[in-house]
Design a protein around this motif. Sequence first.
Motif, mmCIF file in Angstrom:
data_model
loop_
_atom_site.group_PDB
_atom_site.id
_atom_site.type_symbol
_atom_site.label_atom_id
_atom_site.label_comp_id
_atom_site.label_asym_id
_atom_site.label_seq_id
_atom_site.Cartn_x
_atom_site.Cartn_y
_atom_site.Cartn_z
ATOM 1 N N SER A 182 0.853 -1.182 0.000
ATOM 2 C CA SER A 182 0.000 0.000 0.000
ATOM 3 C C SER A 182 0.889 1.232 0.000
ATOM 4 C CB SER A 182 -0.899 0.039 1.247
ATOM 5 O OG SER A 182 -1.773 -1.068 1.285
ATOM 6 N N ALA A 183 0.512 2.224 -0.781
ATOM 7 C CA ALA A 183 1.249 3.485 -0.836
ATOM 8 C C ALA A 183 0.321 4.615 -0.432
ATOM 9 C CB ALA A 183 1.802 3.728 -2.235
ATOM 10 N N TYR A 184 0.822 5.494 0.426
ATOM 11 C CA TYR A 184 0.065 6.643 0.910
ATOM 12 C C TYR A 184 0.831 7.901 0.525
ATOM 13 C CZ TYR A 184 -1.894 2.914 3.791
ATOM 14 O OH TYR A 184 -2.455 1.740 4.229
ATOM 15 N N GLU A 185 0.163 8.843 -0.136
ATOM 16 C CA GLU A 185 0.896 9.993 -0.661
ATOM 17 C C GLU A 185 0.061 11.259 -0.580
ATOM 18 O OE1 GLU A 185 3.770 10.888 -4.470
ATOM 19 O OE2 GLU A 185 1.916 9.794 -4.862
ATOM 20 N N LYS A 186 0.718 12.355 -0.234
ATOM 21 C CA LYS A 186 0.154 13.693 -0.340
ATOM 22 C C LYS A 186 1.159 14.555 -1.080
ATOM 23 C CE LYS A 186 -2.336 15.742 2.773
ATOM 24 N NZ LYS A 186 -3.478 16.166 1.920
ATOM 25 N N VAL A 187 0.753 15.088 -2.222
ATOM 26 C CA VAL A 187 1.607 15.978 -3.011
ATOM 27 C C VAL A 187 1.182 17.410 -2.718
ATOM 28 C CG1 VAL A 187 2.328 16.658 -5.323
ATOM 29 C CG2 VAL A 187 1.928 14.238 -4.807
ATOM 30 N N TYR A 188 2.121 18.237 -2.315
ATOM 31 C CA TYR A 188 1.808 19.605 -1.908
ATOM 32 C C TYR A 188 1.795 20.529 -3.124
ATOM 33 C CZ TYR A 188 2.569 17.746 2.737
ATOM 34 O OH TYR A 188 2.482 16.990 3.873
ATOM 35 N N SER A 196 17.928 25.633 -7.027
ATOM 36 C CA SER A 196 17.083 24.551 -7.509
ATOM 37 C C SER A 196 15.684 24.715 -6.932
ATOM 38 C CB SER A 196 17.654 23.188 -7.106
ATOM 39 O OG SER A 196 17.768 23.100 -5.686
ATOM 40 N N ILE A 197 14.716 24.095 -7.578
ATOM 41 C CA ILE A 197 13.346 24.063 -7.078
ATOM 42 C C ILE A 197 12.979 22.606 -6.814
ATOM 43 C CG2 ILE A 197 10.915 24.499 -7.581
ATOM 44 C CD1 ILE A 197 11.750 26.885 -9.239
ATOM 45 N N ALA A 198 12.567 22.310 -5.588
ATOM 46 C CA ALA A 198 12.218 20.950 -5.195
ATOM 47 C C ALA A 198 10.733 20.878 -4.858
ATOM 48 C CB ALA A 198 13.040 20.514 -3.987
ATOM 49 N N PRO A 199 9.985 19.962 -5.469
ATOM 50 C CA PRO A 199 8.591 19.765 -5.067
ATOM 51 C C PRO A 199 8.531 19.101 -3.699
ATOM 52 C CG PRO A 199 9.250 18.084 -6.647
ATOM 53 C CD PRO A 199 10.411 19.039 -6.528
ATOM 54 N N LEU A 200 7.403 19.229 -3.035
ATOM 55 C CA LEU A 200 7.228 18.646 -1.701
ATOM 56 C C LEU A 200 6.165 17.560 -1.744
ATOM 57 C CD1 LEU A 200 8.744 21.306 -0.944
ATOM 58 C CD2 LEU A 200 7.347 21.367 1.139
ATOM 59 N N PHE A 244 -1.208 27.879 1.579
ATOM 60 C CA PHE A 244 -1.751 26.963 0.593
ATOM 61 C C PHE A 244 -2.618 27.745 -0.400
ATOM 62 C CE2 PHE A 244 -0.265 24.135 3.744
ATOM 63 C CZ PHE A 244 -0.138 22.876 3.170
ATOM 64 N N PRO A 245 -2.524 27.432 -1.696
ATOM 65 C CA PRO A 245 -3.282 28.192 -2.702
ATOM 66 C C PRO A 245 -4.784 28.193 -2.459
ATOM 67 C CG PRO A 245 -1.615 26.814 -3.762
ATOM 68 C CD PRO A 245 -1.630 26.431 -2.315
ATOM 69 N N ASP A 246 -5.316 27.110 -1.881
ATOM 70 C CA ASP A 246 -6.759 27.052 -1.644
ATOM 71 C C ASP A 246 -7.134 27.477 -0.232
ATOM 72 O OD1 ASP A 246 -5.658 24.927 -0.309
ATOM 73 O OD2 ASP A 246 -7.085 23.427 -1.024
ATOM 74 N N SER A 253 13.450 5.081 -0.355
ATOM 75 C CA SER A 253 12.786 4.050 -1.156
ATOM 76 C C SER A 253 11.439 3.674 -0.543
ATOM 77 C CB SER A 253 13.666 2.806 -1.282
ATOM 78 O OG SER A 253 13.868 2.196 -0.023
ATOM 79 N N ALA A 254 11.271 3.919 0.753
ATOM 80 C CA ALA A 254 10.039 3.551 1.443
ATOM 81 C C ALA A 254 9.222 4.746 1.905
ATOM 82 C CB ALA A 254 10.356 2.669 2.651
ATOM 83 N N HIS A 255 9.839 5.914 2.040
ATOM 84 C CA HIS A 255 9.083 7.062 2.559
ATOM 85 C C HIS A 255 9.783 8.364 2.192
ATOM 86 C CE1 HIS A 255 12.191 6.776 5.655
ATOM 87 N NE2 HIS A 255 11.786 5.554 5.894
ATOM 88 N N ILE A 256 8.977 9.394 2.015
ATOM 89 C CA ILE A 256 9.445 10.752 1.747
ATOM 90 C C ILE A 256 8.733 11.679 2.726
ATOM 91 C CG2 ILE A 256 9.496 12.661 0.084
ATOM 92 C CD1 ILE A 256 11.331 10.520 -0.804
ATOM 93 N N VAL A 257 9.454 12.627 3.277
ATOM 94 C CA VAL A 257 8.833 13.653 4.105
ATOM 95 C C VAL A 257 9.152 15.018 3.499
ATOM 96 C CG1 VAL A 257 8.819 12.390 6.286
ATOM 97 C CG2 VAL A 257 10.849 13.670 5.623
ATOM 98 N N PRO A 258 8.239 15.984 3.608
ATOM 99 C CA PRO A 258 8.611 17.339 3.212
ATOM 100 C C PRO A 258 9.754 17.815 4.096
ATOM 101 C CG PRO A 258 6.515 17.343 4.382
ATOM 102 C CD PRO A 258 6.867 15.911 4.133
ATOM 103 N N PRO A 259 10.650 18.635 3.585
ATOM 104 C CA PRO A 259 11.844 18.990 4.357
ATOM 105 C C PRO A 259 11.597 19.938 5.522
ATOM 106 C CG PRO A 259 11.800 20.165 2.259
ATOM 107 C CD PRO A 259 10.659 19.194 2.228
ATOM 108 N N THR A 260 10.373 20.356 5.737
ATOM 109 C CA THR A 260 10.078 21.336 6.773
ATOM 110 C C THR A 260 10.569 20.918 8.152
ATOM 111 O OG1 THR A 260 8.012 21.568 5.515
ATOM 112 C CG2 THR A 260 8.272 22.938 7.476
ATOM 113 N N GLY A 261 10.476 19.633 8.483
ATOM 114 C CA GLY A 261 10.865 19.193 9.812
ATOM 115 C C GLY A 261 12.254 18.605 9.902
ATOM 116 N N ALA A 262 13.045 18.671 8.810
ATOM 117 C CA ALA A 262 14.420 18.149 8.785
ATOM 118 C C ALA A 262 14.468 16.678 9.159
ATOM 119 C CB ALA A 262 15.321 18.976 9.707
#
Length: 389
Positions: free
Chosen positions: A174-180, A263-267, A352-354, A286-295
């Motif tokens: 199962s994959a769980y994702e939120k694209v900012y 550079s521009i990095a998506p979150l 956030f834009p919305d 390979s198993a998880h990505i976090v936005p860099p906000t929390g280091a």
Amino acid sequence: MRTQVAIIGAGPAGLLLGHLLRAEGIDVIIVERASSDYVLGRIRAGVLERTTTDLMDRLGLGARMHAEGLPHDGFHLADGERLIRIDIAALTGRQVMVYGQTEVTRDLMAAAPERGLQIIYDAANVALHDVESDRPSLTFEKDGAVRRIEADFLCGCDGFHGPSRQAVPPSVASAYEKVYPFGWLGILADVPPCTHELIYANHARGFALASMRSETRSRYYVQVALDEKIEDWPDDRLWDELAVRLGPEAAANLTRGPSLEKSIAPLRSFVFEPMRHGRLLLAGDSAHIVPPTGAKGLNLAASDVHYLSEALIGHYLRNDRDGIAGYSRKALARVWKSERFSWQLTRLMHRFPDGDAFDRRMQVAELDYIASSTAAQTSIAENYVGLPL
């Protein structure tokens, strides 16, 4: 070729894991698709939790980190009018270390030959085979020939776009994702930092971050729309924007200079479950990505490596099968807590834009609460320095 553990990926996660296993006499081969120069050229995170620094010290590779790194007792949240200091040392009794991921990688790479850690660079078209069997293997191309490595275990430390995760059948995962809906535009420059501690800023024009790599090298970011282009952000425009978003106190100490890298990095937030399938074990991006906000990116990979190395060492040295069986469950418990913190801080500090007026008032109320509550600051500090393993 035959080895006990084959690691895919020679970034910090793969190198840390390789060194920890070799220190216990376990045979390891690391396979990396890129060149060593390319791996060292990647500009990444620079805030290390105690988990990560402890692993470097355990390997006897922390001397340069302690000599050149910058211990930090706290950091700031800014709301356009004030700086809210989170005193992590007073609240938790611990520090973080500012030391670039590139430098961690350099230290690990430099020690590999003398410690018998074999790394194969420029390995093209890496593919994993028979991961559900007792004799998994991987193949790759190098110098015009296809080569095969048979192993007891394959460890995927090859990042979000690597082949390891693709070897897990979708039917069991199962994959769980939120694209900012925004990215970070970053600039690296040989200028002194505008502050001795990091500043995470929430401004009407968007998020900004003031960080550093050393006393003479600074790293800054601003939130931008996903359709922004680097060429639309000359250095002067970026420095002007940083001065506005970081607030007057930081702007007064902002030193400008030519960019070494932009550079521009998506979150995104992303978690893949399980982190083990048969004889394949995943770690890091390979198993998880976090936005860099929390280091948390590199540090979360380091905690994976801690759990994974203990499981493999137990398997080979004590004939303990429980560590391998429980690796995914144990790692994911910490992964989700780190995902929560990074998501929460991203939601608090970005526009956030919305988002509407109510959302903005919620951000203001939350920052006011943090500014006046020791309990809220303690919660943030505990997560920032790293939750217990």
